[in-house]
Design a protein around this motif. Structure first.
Motif, PDB file in Angstrom:
ATOM      1  N   SER A  12      -6.846  -6.434  -1.766  1.00 48.30           N
ATOM      2  CA  SER A  12      -8.020  -7.497  -1.643  1.00 48.30           C
ATOM      3  C   SER A  12      -9.059  -7.484  -2.397  1.00 48.30           C
ATOM      4  CB  SER A  12      -9.316  -6.823  -0.268  1.00 48.30           C
ATOM      5  OG  SER A  12      -9.608  -5.875  -0.932  1.00 48.30           O
ATOM      6  N   ILE A  13      -9.552  -6.660  -3.393  1.00 42.05           N
ATOM      7  CA  ILE A  13      -9.659  -6.899  -5.039  1.00 42.05           C
ATOM      8  C   ILE A  13      -9.267  -7.666  -5.488  1.00 42.05           C
ATOM      9  CG2 ILE A  13     -10.343  -6.083  -6.592  1.00 42.05           C
ATOM     10  CD1 ILE A  13     -11.245  -3.159  -5.295  1.00 42.05           C
ATOM     11  N   LEU A  14      -7.754  -7.725  -6.173  1.00 45.09           N
ATOM     12  CA  LEU A  14      -6.708  -8.400  -6.196  1.00 45.09           C
ATOM     13  C   LEU A  14      -6.456  -9.211  -6.279  1.00 45.09           C
ATOM     14  CD1 LEU A  14      -4.514  -7.931  -8.942  1.00 45.09           C
ATOM     15  CD2 LEU A  14      -3.098  -6.917  -7.901  1.00 45.09           C
ATOM     16  N   THR A  25     -18.135 -10.192 -11.469  1.00 45.63           N
ATOM     17  CA  THR A  25     -18.430  -8.943 -11.528  1.00 45.63           C
ATOM     18  C   THR A  25     -18.198  -8.571 -10.752  1.00 45.63           C
ATOM     19  OG1 THR A  25     -20.755  -9.617 -10.538  1.00 45.63           O
ATOM     20  CG2 THR A  25     -20.580 -10.833 -12.729  1.00 45.63           C
ATOM     21  N   LEU A  26     -18.804  -6.950 -10.754  1.00 39.06           N
ATOM     22  CA  LEU A  26     -18.752  -5.728  -9.876  1.00 39.06           C
ATOM     23  C   LEU A  26     -19.237  -6.487  -8.429  1.00 39.06           C
ATOM     24  CD1 LEU A  26     -17.093  -3.295  -9.497  1.00 39.06           C
ATOM     25  CD2 LEU A  26     -19.469  -2.035  -9.869  1.00 39.06           C
ATOM     26  N   THR A  27     -20.724  -7.004  -8.407  1.00 38.51           N
ATOM     27  CA  THR A  27     -21.254  -7.433  -7.700  1.00 38.51           C
ATOM     28  C   THR A  27     -21.120  -7.938  -6.218  1.00 38.51           C
ATOM     29  OG1 THR A  27     -23.434  -6.010  -8.718  1.00 38.51           O
ATOM     30  CG2 THR A  27     -23.497  -7.642  -6.758  1.00 38.51           C
ATOM     31  N   GLU A  28     -20.273  -9.404  -7.596  1.00 37.38           N
ATOM     32  CA  GLU A  28     -19.416 -10.002  -6.646  1.00 37.38           C
ATOM     33  C   GLU A  28     -18.224  -9.707  -6.005  1.00 37.38           C
ATOM     34  OE1 GLU A  28     -20.753 -14.098  -9.219  1.00 37.38           O
ATOM     35  OE2 GLU A  28     -18.816 -12.679 -10.471  1.00 37.38           O
ATOM     36  N   ILE A  29     -17.060  -8.454  -6.903  1.00 39.77           N
ATOM     37  CA  ILE A  29     -16.228  -8.223  -5.723  1.00 39.77           C
ATOM     38  C   ILE A  29     -16.871  -7.329  -4.859  1.00 39.77           C
ATOM     39  CG2 ILE A  29     -13.769  -6.606  -6.503  1.00 39.77           C
ATOM     40  CD1 ILE A  29     -14.667  -7.377  -9.577  1.00 39.77           C
ATOM     41  N   ALA A  30     -17.716  -6.692  -4.799  1.00 38.27           N
ATOM     42  CA  ALA A  30     -17.659  -6.049  -3.728  1.00 38.27           C
ATOM     43  C   ALA A  30     -18.343  -6.812  -2.473  1.00 38.27           C
ATOM     44  CB  ALA A  30     -19.238  -4.865  -4.472  1.00 38.27           C
ATOM     45  N   LEU A  61     -17.040  -9.240 -17.171  1.00 45.02           N
ATOM     46  CA  LEU A  61     -16.447  -9.428 -16.320  1.00 45.02           C
ATOM     47  C   LEU A  61     -14.619  -8.647 -16.038  1.00 45.02           C
ATOM     48  CD1 LEU A  61     -17.245 -13.310 -16.779  1.00 45.02           C
ATOM     49  CD2 LEU A  61     -17.997 -12.285 -15.010  1.00 45.02           C
ATOM     50  N   TRP A  62     -14.436  -9.150 -14.467  1.00 45.09           N
ATOM     51  CA  TRP A  62     -13.031  -8.608 -14.423  1.00 45.09           C
ATOM     52  C   TRP A  62     -12.067  -9.792 -14.311  1.00 45.09           C
ATOM     53  CZ3 TRP A  62     -11.716  -3.126 -14.806  1.00 45.09           C
ATOM     54  CH2 TRP A  62     -12.576  -2.411 -14.311  1.00 45.09           C
ATOM     55  N   PHE A  63     -10.669  -9.625 -14.475  1.00 46.69           N
ATOM     56  CA  PHE A  63      -9.764 -10.619 -14.241  1.00 46.69           C
ATOM     57  C   PHE A  63      -9.098 -10.026 -14.187  1.00 46.69           C
ATOM     58  CE2 PHE A  63     -13.031 -11.754 -17.869  1.00 46.69           C
ATOM     59  CZ  PHE A  63     -13.040 -12.708 -17.877  1.00 46.69           C
ATOM     60  N   VAL A  64      -7.600 -10.494 -13.248  1.00 49.12           N
ATOM     61  CA  VAL A  64      -6.372 -10.166 -14.180  1.00 49.12           C
ATOM     62  C   VAL A  64      -5.983  -9.505 -14.929  1.00 49.12           C
ATOM     63  CG1 VAL A  64      -3.973 -10.884 -12.663  1.00 49.12           C
ATOM     64  CG2 VAL A  64      -6.625 -11.334 -11.103  1.00 49.12           C
ATOM     65  N   GLY A  65      -4.449  -8.508 -14.741  1.00 52.16           N
ATOM     66  CA  GLY A  65      -4.770  -7.870 -15.558  1.00 52.16           C
ATOM     67  C   GLY A  65      -2.478  -8.718 -16.111  1.00 52.16           C
ATOM     68  N   VAL A  66      -2.839  -8.093 -16.772  1.00 55.59           N
ATOM     69  CA  VAL A  66      -0.968  -8.465 -17.033  1.00 55.59           C
ATOM     70  C   VAL A  66      -0.459  -8.256 -16.732  1.00 55.59           C
ATOM     71  CG1 VAL A  66      -0.730  -6.686 -19.219  1.00 55.59           C
ATOM     72  CG2 VAL A  66       0.589  -8.836 -19.603  1.00 55.59           C
ATOM     73  N   GLN A  67       0.079  -6.897 -16.139  1.00 56.11           N
ATOM     74  CA  GLN A  67       1.040  -6.412 -15.337  1.00 56.11           C
ATOM     75  C   GLN A  67       0.800  -7.119 -13.803  1.00 56.11           C
ATOM     76  OE1 GLN A  67       2.893  -4.213 -15.926  1.00 56.11           O
ATOM     77  NE2 GLN A  67       3.812  -3.667 -14.324  1.00 56.11           N
ATOM     78  N   ALA A  68       0.033  -7.982 -13.610  1.00 61.08           N
ATOM     79  CA  ALA A  68      -0.310  -8.642 -11.963  1.00 61.08           C
ATOM     80  C   ALA A  68       1.005  -9.343 -12.572  1.00 61.08           C
ATOM     81  CB  ALA A  68      -1.341  -9.073 -11.673  1.00 61.08           C
ATOM     82  N   PHE A  69       0.982 -10.368 -13.713  1.00 61.29           N
ATOM     83  CA  PHE A  69       1.648 -11.848 -14.073  1.00 61.29           C
ATOM     84  C   PHE A  69       3.213 -11.207 -14.305  1.00 61.29           C
ATOM     85  CE2 PHE A  69       3.725 -13.211 -17.508  1.00 61.29           C
ATOM     86  CZ  PHE A  69       2.962 -15.342 -16.292  1.00 61.29           C
ATOM     87  N   SER A  70       3.523  -9.693 -14.467  1.00 59.62           N
ATOM     88  CA  SER A  70       4.718  -9.920 -14.464  1.00 59.62           C
ATOM     89  C   SER A  70       5.135  -9.257 -13.398  1.00 59.62           C
ATOM     90  CB  SER A  70       4.587  -8.249 -15.349  1.00 59.62           C
ATOM     91  OG  SER A  70       3.976  -7.954 -16.879  1.00 59.62           O
ATOM     92  N   VAL A  71       4.583  -8.982 -12.994  1.00 58.26           N
ATOM     93  CA  VAL A  71       4.999  -8.320 -11.159  1.00 58.26           C
ATOM     94  C   VAL A  71       5.538 -10.237 -10.453  1.00 58.26           C
ATOM     95  CG1 VAL A  71       4.481  -7.735  -8.884  1.00 58.26           C
ATOM     96  CG2 VAL A  71       4.123  -6.587 -11.300  1.00 58.26           C
ATOM     97  N   GLY A  72       4.407 -10.882 -10.465  1.00 55.84           N
ATOM     98  CA  GLY A  72       4.611 -12.257 -10.082  1.00 55.84           C
ATOM     99  C   GLY A  72       5.392 -13.175 -10.247  1.00 55.84           C
TER     100      GLY A  72
END
Length: 253
Positions: A12-14, A25-30, A61-72
């Protein structure tokens, strides 16, 4: 069970990060996933270690990482549009009562990949691999509507605008006006332009960049698709095309 819950929360976070263009931000995600910040931070740091998310310390700030791109990316290499589209086409046929076609552009023409026939006696049959001109077919016009101007001109110059029926649009002015209307409505109409007595309403399927890569159409006798049903069919095709685009990993408009 706890491990499964953690996995659902991490996903859900991803998903939340994937929908944000500018990071979160962490607060926005939460707030979005409705979890305590401490829980979100623990999951983020675990995913960061595996490179599924990345953290910009300067902007916090948090972002989607490179491994998520590789899986996609692995999904995009193995997806099969015809296979993915089949259940959507069958559901659309059941909902509308008309035949559904799937086609792609190829060399300035459209080539039909698949068809789900309706159950009525009068129906248009298209065998996979059959080609059609773009300017007079519903699927072709749906795809032409979103081509850059130079590509549209190239298709017209290569294939011309031959008259197939009395209703075929045979001038650049008339075709461009019709394509502009298709862009505004989100669906194209073949109004007996390819075959006398046959109407088709078509929309586009988009890839992950939002680029149209295929078209779906509802086709049937003009008597069963009168003027007062065209908008209804257009809305159906738009909805299914958007759902199919998402299932394909694309970006519907």
């Amino acid at each position: 069970m706890q491990q499964v819950q953690s996995l659902v929360r991490a996903l859900s976070i991803l998903n939340a990060l994937a929908e944000s263009d500018d990071g979160m931000t962490l607060t926005e995600i939460a707030g979005q996933v409705k979890l305590p910040p401490s829980t979100v931070h623990r999951l983020l740091t675990t995913m960061q270690h595996e490179r599924y998310v990345a953290f910009d310390s300067e902007r916090t700030l948090w972002f989607v990482g490179v491994q998520a791109f590789s899986v996609g990316n692995a999904f995009t290499k193995n997806r099969n549009l015809s296979q993915i589209a089949r259940p959507y086409m069958r559901a659309l046929m059941e909902d509308s009562g008309e035949t559904v076609n799937l086609a792609v552009a190829d060399g300035g023409e459209v080539i039909f990949l698949s068809q789900v026939e309706c159950r009525k006696m009068m129906r248009a049959l298209v065998t996979p691999g059959r080609r059609a001109l773009m300017h007079c077919s519903g699927v072709g016009k749906a795809l032409l509507a979103f081509l850059p101007e130079e590509e549209l001109v190239a298709v017209i110059e290569a294939h011309g605008l031959p008259k197939v029926t009395e209703r075929t649009l045979t001038t650049k002015t008339a075709l461009k006006k019709d394509l502009e209307r298709s862009r505004q409505l989100g669906y194209a109409l073949d109004d007996e332009e390819h075959a006398v007595g046959l109407r088709c309403v078509a929309g586009v399927v988009r890839d992950e960049t939002g680029t149209p890569i295929a078209a779906l159409s509802l086709s049937g006798p003009a008597a069963r698709i009168p003027n007062d049903r065209i908008e209804q069919f257009g809305l159906k095709i738009r909805r299914v095309c958007a759902d199919l685009s998402r299932e394909y990993g694309g970006m519907p408009v």
